[in-house]
Design an enzyme around this catalytic site. Structure first.
Site, PDB file in Angstrom:
ATOM      1  N   ASP A  12       8.693   7.889  -5.731  1.00 15.04           N
ATOM      2  CA  ASP A  12       8.189   7.689  -4.366  1.00 15.04           C
ATOM      3  C   ASP A  12       6.799   7.064  -4.421  1.00 15.04           C
ATOM      4  O   ASP A  12       5.799   7.650  -3.973  1.00 15.04           O
ATOM      5  CB  ASP A  12       8.165   9.030  -3.619  1.00 15.04           C
ATOM      6  CG  ASP A  12       9.561   9.592  -3.435  1.00 15.04           C
ATOM      7  OD1 ASP A  12      10.509   8.804  -3.276  1.00 15.04           O
ATOM      8  OD2 ASP A  12       9.711  10.822  -3.460  1.00 15.04           O
ATOM      9  N   ASP A  58      18.353   6.798  -2.491  1.00 12.98           N
ATOM     10  CA  ASP A  58      18.280   7.967  -1.605  1.00 12.98           C
ATOM     11  C   ASP A  58      17.935   7.476  -0.194  1.00 12.98           C
ATOM     12  O   ASP A  58      16.815   7.658   0.277  1.00 12.98           O
ATOM     13  CB  ASP A  58      17.211   8.928  -2.136  1.00 12.98           C
ATOM     14  CG  ASP A  58      17.061  10.164  -1.263  1.00 12.98           C
ATOM     15  OD1 ASP A  58      17.910  10.376  -0.374  1.00 12.98           O
ATOM     16  OD2 ASP A  58      16.098  10.922  -1.494  1.00 12.98           O
ATOM     17  N   LYS A  60      19.622   8.505   2.391  1.00 11.84           N
ATOM     18  CA  LYS A  60      20.080   9.577   3.302  1.00 11.84           C
ATOM     19  C   LYS A  60      20.813   8.972   4.488  1.00 11.84           C
ATOM     20  O   LYS A  60      20.497   9.207   5.649  1.00 11.84           O
ATOM     21  CB  LYS A  60      18.911  10.443   3.760  1.00 11.84           C
ATOM     22  CG  LYS A  60      18.266  11.175   2.602  1.00 11.84           C
ATOM     23  CD  LYS A  60      17.505  12.417   3.013  1.00 11.84           C
ATOM     24  CE  LYS A  60      16.953  13.128   1.805  1.00 11.84           C
ATOM     25  NZ  LYS A  60      15.953  12.361   1.033  1.00 11.84           N
ATOM     26  N   ILE A  64      26.986   6.201  12.212  1.00 13.17           N
ATOM     27  CA  ILE A  64      28.422   6.130  12.513  1.00 13.17           C
ATOM     28  C   ILE A  64      29.122   5.434  11.339  1.00 13.17           C
ATOM     29  O   ILE A  64      28.469   4.725  10.548  1.00 13.17           O
ATOM     30  CB  ILE A  64      28.691   5.374  13.832  1.00 13.17           C
ATOM     31  CG1 ILE A  64      28.175   3.928  13.736  1.00 13.17           C
ATOM     32  CG2 ILE A  64      28.072   6.107  15.017  1.00 13.17           C
ATOM     33  CD1 ILE A  64      28.626   3.031  14.889  1.00 13.17           C
ATOM     34  N   GLN A 167       6.993  21.226  -4.843  1.00  7.26           N
ATOM     35  CA  GLN A 167       7.509  22.080  -3.765  1.00  7.26           C
ATOM     36  C   GLN A 167       7.683  23.537  -4.201  1.00  7.26           C
ATOM     37  O   GLN A 167       8.147  24.373  -3.424  1.00  7.26           O
ATOM     38  CB  GLN A 167       8.831  21.529  -3.235  1.00  7.26           C
ATOM     39  CG  GLN A 167       8.702  20.139  -2.601  1.00  7.26           C
ATOM     40  CD  GLN A 167      10.035  19.623  -2.084  1.00  7.26           C
ATOM     41  OE1 GLN A 167      10.727  20.311  -1.334  1.00  7.26           O
ATOM     42  NE2 GLN A 167      10.394  18.409  -2.474  1.00  7.26           N
ATOM     43  N   ARG A 186       6.590  14.020  -7.592  1.00  9.90           N
ATOM     44  CA  ARG A 186       5.132  14.059  -7.742  1.00  9.90           C
ATOM     45  C   ARG A 186       4.655  14.606  -9.073  1.00  9.90           C
ATOM     46  O   ARG A 186       3.677  14.105  -9.637  1.00  9.90           O
ATOM     47  CB  ARG A 186       4.510  14.878  -6.588  1.00  9.90           C
ATOM     48  CG  ARG A 186       4.472  14.108  -5.285  1.00  9.90           C
ATOM     49  CD  ARG A 186       4.200  15.015  -4.102  1.00  9.90           C
ATOM     50  NE  ARG A 186       5.377  15.773  -3.721  1.00  9.90           N
ATOM     51  CZ  ARG A 186       5.438  16.604  -2.677  1.00  9.90           C
ATOM     52  NH1 ARG A 186       4.360  16.785  -1.941  1.00  9.90           N
ATOM     53  NH2 ARG A 186       6.561  17.234  -2.386  1.00  9.90           N
TER      54      ARG A 186
HETATM   55  P1  BMP Z   1       8.776  15.809  -5.119  1.00 14.74           P
HETATM   56  O1  BMP Z   1       9.192  16.310  -6.520  1.00 14.74           O
HETATM   57  O2  BMP Z   1       7.573  14.931  -5.144  1.00 14.74           O
HETATM   58  O3  BMP Z   1       8.702  16.925  -4.129  1.00 14.74           O
HETATM   59  O4  BMP Z   1       9.959  14.817  -4.629  1.00 14.74           O
HETATM   60  C1  BMP Z   1      11.222  15.266  -4.260  1.00 14.74           C
HETATM   61  C2  BMP Z   1      12.094  14.101  -3.880  1.00 14.74           C
HETATM   62  O5  BMP Z   1      13.367  14.574  -3.471  1.00 14.74           O
HETATM   63  C3  BMP Z   1      11.573  13.252  -2.729  1.00 14.74           C
HETATM   64  O6  BMP Z   1      12.025  11.919  -2.925  1.00 14.74           O
HETATM   65  C4  BMP Z   1      12.270  13.852  -1.516  1.00 14.74           C
HETATM   66  O7  BMP Z   1      12.419  12.906  -0.488  1.00 14.74           O
HETATM   67  C5  BMP Z   1      13.616  14.221  -2.101  1.00 14.74           C
HETATM   68  N1  BMP Z   1      14.293  15.346  -1.436  1.00 14.74           N
HETATM   69  C6  BMP Z   1      13.684  16.586  -1.315  1.00 14.74           C
HETATM   70  O8  BMP Z   1      12.549  16.794  -1.748  1.00 14.74           O
HETATM   71  N2  BMP Z   1      14.370  17.596  -0.698  1.00 14.74           N
HETATM   72  C7  BMP Z   1      15.621  17.436  -0.205  1.00 14.74           C
HETATM   73  O9  BMP Z   1      16.168  18.380   0.320  1.00 14.74           O
HETATM   74  C8  BMP Z   1      16.242  16.188  -0.332  1.00 14.74           C
HETATM   75  C9  BMP Z   1      15.565  15.160  -0.959  1.00 14.74           C
HETATM   76  O10 BMP Z   1      16.151  13.992  -1.114  1.00 14.74           O
END
Ligand code: BMP
Length: 209
Positions: A12, A58, A60, A64, A167, A186
């Site tokens: 990202d 990704d 997402k 439709i 996270q 990250r």
């Molecule tokens: P990071 O390790 O920096 O938190 O990144 C997680 C990645 O996974 C990001 O690209 C985020 O958009 C994606 N993601 C997520 O974190 N949680 C979800 O439920 C679905 C995801 O695609």
């Protein structure tokens, strides 16, 4: 997707040079690089031709069936796998599976706190939708190992799990709960040496796979 290390890097990054450098540095240690809107919107889909190895788009996808088909057809040339949402329903998800040439993964529960509001409640229906559409795997949260366990049990599919590192999700807990791949963003691209950090995480994963 072929599992070698069990690690997928979420690239990202919006700066072109940094994105190229990180993609090159992590390549020996990951099974794929996952690209999302920040990279695709800043650099264009064509940039994906410069990302070495397997590319997971990704986007997402959540529209439709006809629009999902048009999106899948655009991405076909640039990526090996596509992530779509299950919530628009079976016909929409099936359209991705039918028109995308590579693997399609469906989001059945997200990893952020807000996913407690709707995703957690609707998870079983989303799993059912993913199974009916015959997807290749599902996206499930490293931040909620209990959910992961339930999702693995109900689907038996490959679990690609974001949420480790920034996270709060933990490598060991996530793998022991049933994840097949960890998606890490990250913690790798913000590290002083992204290649070394990807290698370190891949090595830790190898203890539990
Ligand atoms: P990071 O390790 O920096 O938190 O990144 C997680 C990645 O996974 C990001 O690209 C985020 O958009 C994606 N993601 C997520 O974190 N949680 C979800 O439920 C679905 C995801 O695609």
């Amino acid at each position: 997707m072929n599992r070698r290390t069990g690690l997928i890097h979420a690239l990202d990054v919006t700066d072109r040079e940094k994105a190229l450098a990180v993609a090159e540095a992590v390549e020996p240690h990951v099974d794929a690089v996952k690209v999302n809107y920040p990279l695709v919107l800043s650099q264009g889909l064509e940039f994906l031709d410069h990302v070495p190895g397997t590319v997971v788009a990704d986007l997402k996808v959540a529209d439709i069936p006809n629009t999902n088909r048009l999106i899948a057809e655009q991405v076909n040339r640039y990526a090996d796998a596509l992530i779509a949402h299950a919530f628009p329903g079976r016909d929409s998800l099936e359209s991705c599976v039918e028109h995308f040439d590579g693997d399609v993964y469906a989001v059945v529960e997200m990893s952020h706190p807000g996913a407690e509001q709707i995703f957690k409640r609707e998870r079983d229906d989303l799993i059912q939708t993913a199974l009916e559409a015959d997807v290749d795997g599902v996206i499930a949260p490293a931040t909620r190992p209990q959910s992961l366990r339930a999702i693995k049990e109900k689907t038996g599919l490959d679990l690609l799990s974001p949420g480790v590192g920034a996270q709060g999700g933990k490598i060991r807990e996530t793998l022991e709960a049933g994840a097949d791949y960890l998606i890490v963003g990250r913690a790798i691209y913000r590290a002083d040496d992204p290649g070394a950090e990807a290698a370190r995480i891949a090595s830790e994963i190898s203890n539990y796979l």
